[in-house]
Design a protein around this motif. Structure first.
Motif, PDB file in Angstrom:
ATOM      1  N   VAL A 237      28.447  28.927 -15.074  1.00  0.00           N
ATOM      2  CA  VAL A 237      27.656  27.702 -15.053  1.00  0.00           C
ATOM      3  C   VAL A 237      26.249  28.075 -14.606  1.00  0.00           C
ATOM      4  CG1 VAL A 237      27.382  25.428 -14.004  1.00  0.00           C
ATOM      5  CG2 VAL A 237      29.669  26.295 -14.535  1.00  0.00           C
TER       6      VAL A 237
ATOM      7  N   MET B 158      39.201  26.704  -1.725  1.00  0.00           N
ATOM      8  CA  MET B 158      38.338  26.744  -2.912  1.00  0.00           C
ATOM      9  C   MET B 158      37.195  27.717  -2.661  1.00  0.00           C
ATOM     10  SD  MET B 158      36.387  23.557  -4.730  1.00  0.00           S
ATOM     11  CE  MET B 158      35.332  23.811  -6.162  1.00  0.00           C
TER      12      MET B 158
ATOM     13  N   TRP C 165      32.332  23.357   3.772  1.00  0.00           N
ATOM     14  CA  TRP C 165      31.788  24.467   2.984  1.00  0.00           C
ATOM     15  C   TRP C 165      30.980  25.399   3.882  1.00  0.00           C
ATOM     16  CZ3 TRP C 165      33.049  25.872  -1.745  1.00  0.00           C
ATOM     17  CH2 TRP C 165      33.575  24.929  -2.623  1.00  0.00           C
TER      18      TRP C 165
ATOM     19  N   GLU D  94      35.131  32.604 -10.222  1.00  0.00           N
ATOM     20  CA  GLU D  94      34.149  31.680 -10.779  1.00  0.00           C
ATOM     21  C   GLU D  94      32.777  31.913 -10.159  1.00  0.00           C
ATOM     22  OE1 GLU D  94      35.352  27.620 -11.275  1.00  0.00           O
ATOM     23  OE2 GLU D  94      37.464  28.161 -11.289  1.00  0.00           O
TER      24      GLU D  94
ATOM     25  N   VAL E 269      28.495  30.650 -10.294  1.00  0.00           N
ATOM     26  CA  VAL E 269      27.394  29.807 -10.762  1.00  0.00           C
ATOM     27  C   VAL E 269      26.104  30.603 -10.639  1.00  0.00           C
ATOM     28  CG1 VAL E 269      28.604  27.686 -10.121  1.00  0.00           C
ATOM     29  CG2 VAL E 269      26.952  28.689  -8.523  1.00  0.00           C
TER      30      VAL E 269
ATOM     31  N   TYR F 148      28.804  21.289 -10.058  1.00  0.00           N
ATOM     32  CA  TYR F 148      29.952  22.185 -10.183  1.00  0.00           C
ATOM     33  C   TYR F 148      31.167  21.574  -9.486  1.00  0.00           C
ATOM     34  CZ  TYR F 148      32.889  26.294  -9.415  1.00  0.00           C
ATOM     35  OH  TYR F 148      33.943  27.165  -9.359  1.00  0.00           O
ATOM     36  N   ARG F 149      32.203  21.318 -10.252  1.00  0.00           N
ATOM     37  CA  ARG F 149      33.497  20.831  -9.751  1.00  0.00           C
ATOM     38  C   ARG F 149      33.356  19.606  -8.834  1.00  0.00           C
ATOM     39  NH1 ARG F 149      37.986  23.619 -10.850  1.00  0.00           N
ATOM     40  NH2 ARG F 149      37.800  25.720 -11.751  1.00  0.00           N
ATOM     41  N   ASP F 150      32.409  18.757  -9.106  1.00  0.00           N
ATOM     42  CA  ASP F 150      32.203  17.520  -8.347  1.00  0.00           C
ATOM     43  C   ASP F 150      31.942  17.766  -6.863  1.00  0.00           C
ATOM     44  OD1 ASP F 150      32.576  15.832 -10.588  1.00  0.00           O
ATOM     45  OD2 ASP F 150      34.750  15.946 -10.341  1.00  0.00           O
ATOM     46  N   GLU F 151      31.570  18.990  -6.525  1.00  0.00           N
ATOM     47  CA  GLU F 151      31.364  19.359  -5.122  1.00  0.00           C
ATOM     48  C   GLU F 151      29.961  19.876  -4.841  1.00  0.00           C
ATOM     49  OE1 GLU F 151      33.301  19.659  -2.264  1.00  0.00           O
ATOM     50  OE2 GLU F 151      35.113  18.725  -3.032  1.00  0.00           O
TER      51      GLU F 151
ATOM     52  N   PHE G 236      33.991  30.134  -4.687  1.00  0.00           N
ATOM     53  CA  PHE G 236      33.252  30.585  -5.857  1.00  0.00           C
ATOM     54  C   PHE G 236      32.027  31.350  -5.384  1.00  0.00           C
ATOM     55  CE2 PHE G 236      31.299  26.558  -4.827  1.00  0.00           C
ATOM     56  CZ  PHE G 236      29.964  26.687  -5.164  1.00  0.00           C
TER      57      PHE G 236
ATOM     58  N   LYS H 178      35.380  26.721   0.921  1.00  0.00           N
ATOM     59  CA  LYS H 178      35.684  25.462   1.583  1.00  0.00           C
ATOM     60  C   LYS H 178      36.936  25.639   2.420  1.00  0.00           C
ATOM     61  CE  LYS H 178      36.001  20.502   0.611  1.00  0.00           C
ATOM     62  NZ  LYS H 178      36.116  19.481  -0.476  1.00  0.00           N
TER      63      LYS H 178
END
Length: 250
Positions: free
Chosen positions: A57, A1, A210, A30, A32, A103-106, A3, A205
């Motif tokens: 976002v 993952m 992360w 993606e 933010v 963001y994305r529950d992370e 971003f 990640k």
């Protein structure tokens, strides 16, 4: 993952264009945005058009808030210059921005801290104007209740990574468009990246962990420095050209 995180564009559309191109070059789709999008004596209108089309976002920064809460005649010079370039749809977009987001529950996103949009999270300022990394206990106190493995903030324009004792990471991706500034609060101080490049971070990640990849991107910073000088902002011109402010306070 993976971003990308950007912050503190401050109305510098050339820096933003270069950063977005670099993000795409690295195959990241993606983004933010941690706020303070437009304030500055540069190209707020062009920057706004890019950011609105980017549809990232985005959380609200303190200068974003000033642009929609303060009357133009009451604004600081940088906010006033930006406000003059913004149209209704830009201001309407600012009004939709939340103080914080997930963001994305992370990843938890905020501009400065979870409690305020104008307080330094990872740094402190001494009475004589020196900036130093805040003690870990003070950093952790501000992170209380933020139960996400990755926490992103901006505001200080300084790229920094802090790992909390429970393993959570706090990452500041640095400033896209303003590598140096000064402020009178809590004491007069300067924040200087020491380089004129646009900064951001890619968050990845790997094996459940992360980690940030801090990036600096070259762009035509001298064009923006000349524009700041034309607009009567010597300190901005110096910061954009070199990453340092003039030795004598303007």
């Amino acid at each position: 993952m993976r971003f990308a995180a950007i912050a503190d564009v401050h109305g510098n559309h050339l820096a933003l264009e270069a950063v977005v191109a670099d993000i795409r070059k690295h195959g990241v789709t993606e983004i933010v945005n941690l706020g303070d999008c437009f304030s500055g004596p540069l190209t707020a209108g062009k920057t706004a058009d890019i950011l609105l089309a980017l549809d990232a976002v985005t959380v609200r920064g303190n200068h974003d808030r000033y642009l929609i809460e303060q009357a133009p005649e009451a604004m600081h010079a940088s906010d006033s210059a930006a406000r003059a370039e913004l149209v209704d749809r830009h201001l309407d977009w600012l009004r939709t921005l939340p103080f914080s987001a997930v963001y994305r529950d992370e990843a938890y996103l905020c501009h400065a801290t979870p409690a305020a949009d104008n307080i330094y999270w990872l740094e402190s300022v001494s009475p004589d104007g020196h900036i130093y990394q805040k003690p870990i206990k003070e950093i952790e106190a501000l992170a209380a209740g933020i139960d996400f493995p990755l926490i992103l903030c901006g505001h200080t324009h300084i790229q920094r990574l802090v790992r909390l004792s429970d393993g959570r990471l706090i990452v500041n991706p640095g400033s896209v468009g303003c590598p140096a500034y000064d402020d009178d609060l809590p004491h007069y101080h300067k924040v200087e990246a020491g380089h004129p490049f646009a900064s951001y971070a890619i968050l990845e990640k790997v094996d459940g962990v992360w980690l940030p990849i801090f990036r600096q991107v070259a762009y035509d910073h001298m064009a923006m420095a000349k524009l700041a000088a034309q607009n009567g902002r010597v300190e901005w011109a110096c910061g954009l050209a070199t990453g340092w402010l003039p030795q004598v306070r303007s």
